[in-house]
Scaffold this active site. Structure first.
Site, PDB file in Angstrom:
ATOM      1  N   HIS A 295      -4.605  -1.443  -1.129  1.00 64.04           N
ATOM      2  CA  HIS A 295      -4.241  -0.036  -0.946  1.00 64.04           C
ATOM      3  C   HIS A 295      -2.736   0.189  -0.851  1.00 64.04           C
ATOM      4  CE1 HIS A 295      -8.455   0.901  -0.374  1.00 64.04           C
ATOM      5  NE2 HIS A 295      -8.533  -0.077   0.505  1.00 64.04           N
ATOM      6  N   ARG A 296      -1.947  -0.879  -1.118  1.00 67.42           N
ATOM      7  CA  ARG A 296      -0.499  -0.709  -1.081  1.00 67.42           C
ATOM      8  C   ARG A 296      -0.041   0.299  -2.128  1.00 67.42           C
ATOM      9  NH1 ARG A 296       0.144  -6.601  -0.328  1.00 67.42           N
ATOM     10  NH2 ARG A 296       0.639  -6.979   1.870  1.00 67.42           N
ATOM     11  N   GLY A 297      -0.706   0.290  -3.281  1.00 71.11           N
ATOM     12  CA  GLY A 297      -0.315   1.194  -4.361  1.00 71.11           C
ATOM     13  C   GLY A 297      -0.339   2.648  -3.929  1.00 71.11           C
TER      14      GLY A 297
END
Length: 363
Positions: A295-297
């Protein structure tokens, strides 16, 4: 040369004032400049990885950034330059002084851009503990490293793709946690290490492992300019700077101050910027369609879009903000396909067009 001497030499180099090529005088490379500015506005974006051809101004641009960075309040007699207004970001010594009711002496200092040499050891980066002194005198004798110097600033690693993976991991862990921990012979030292990590390199010399690359917030790709007139302008500008640095710097004083004021205003405005559920859904859909792991994006895109909106003087994120930063935030998170006929930047652009209806994505 000992680690202590190396650290002292590093600090002396940081104190020597040499003429710096103005940030606003740099021609082209808009993607790289935007990525750096967004990280100044919101360091939580997670730093920048700059990959490109040799001699394209990567190091010059990062070092020029130092002249744009605003002064920050710091505890005058603290090794780590702690923020006197945020107890949660202080070192243990400053917290103890505050708890004892002491008024911490405050000065305003320039935000630092610290260079990390390619051959640096872990002790030089993290700092060292004098075990003999600790055992003999019962005190934690700590010699700060580069992470301590970079606290509340920027840490720049040229040729980061040639750095030992373990050391890159240490840098990324400290940048993410904001804390550096040094342990030797049962003695442990913790100090704040809140910095923005900027790495640069030439892809011909090797890429970072995907697990490490993913932890950089933005990824700027730099190419040699193919516009003949711009190349002529670069030659003339560089010659003018080399012949008379002071006069050249004076010529760009006004645009430098204008950009700095714009960045400071954006920092102040950032907390007021909102992002709607509709825009967040488009960001999430973009990451899903591109099969981005983790979920870094999404987090990076949301933060970068808000920083861009603040930079543009707005308090609400719009689709155009996402279009402009999508490639920067996602190109390095895509799974590598050796049979692909297009680069990852184009893959992101095409998906942005499909989801956001944009004619063109990117900075």
């Amino acid at each position: 040369m000992t680690e202590v001497q190396n650290n002292q030499r590093d600090r002396q180099r940081q104190q020597i004032k040499v003429p710096t090529y103005p940030f606003t005088a740099i021609i082209g490379q808009e993607e790289m400049k935007l990525a750096l500015i967004l990280n100044v506005i919101d360091p939580r974006i997670g730093g920048v990885m700059i990959m490109g051809d040799r001699g394209t101004g990567k190091s010059t641009t990062v070092r020029a950034l130092a002249e744009l960075l605003p002064e920050v309040p710091s505890v005058a007699d603290c090794t780590f330059g702690c923020n006197p207004h945020k107890t949660t970001e202080m070192c243990p010594s400053c917290r103890e002084r505050v708890a004892a009711g002491e008024d911490l002496p405050t000065v305003y200092r320039n935000t630092k851009v610290v260079d990390l040499p390619l051959g640096a050891t872990e002790d030089r980066v993290c700092g060292t503990i004098d075990i003999q002194k600790a055992l003999a005198e019962g005190v934690k004798a700590f010699e700060p490293g580069l992470l301590a110097q970079a606290n509340r600033g920027f840490l720049y690693v040229d040729e980061v793709n040639l750095l030992d993976d373990h050391l890159v991991d240490v840098l990324l862990d400290s940048a993410a946690s904001g804390v550096n921990v040094v342990e030797r012979e049962g003695i442990s030292i913790r100090h704040p290490a809140r910095f923005v990590l900027v790495g640069s390199g030439n892809p011909e010399e090797g890429e970072l492992r995907p697990q490490l690359l993913d932890r950089f917030g933005l990824h700027a790709q730099i190419r040699t300019l193919r516009d003949a007139q711009k190349r002529v302008d670069i030659i003339r500008s560089r010659s003018e700077f080399d012949n008379s640095p002071e006069l050249f710097i004076d010529k760009f004083e006004a645009p430098q101050k204008e950009l700095q004021a714009k960045v400071i205003k954006a920092q102040e405005l950032l907390t007021d910027v909102t992002i709607s559920d509709d825009v967040l859904l488009k960001i999430a859909q973009l990451c899903i369609e591109l099969e981005i792991d983790g979920h870094r994006g999404e987090l990076v895109l949301a933060r970068a879009a808000k920083a861009l909106a603040a930079f543009e003087g707005r308090t609400e994120v719009i689709d155009e903000d996402v279009r402009r930063i999508a490639v920067l935030g996602l190109r390095h998170r895509l799974r590598k396909d050796p049979l692909a006929t297009m680069d990852n930047g184009r893959r992101v652009q095409e998906k942005v067009v499909e989801i956001l209806g944009a004619e063109k994505a990117g900075a």
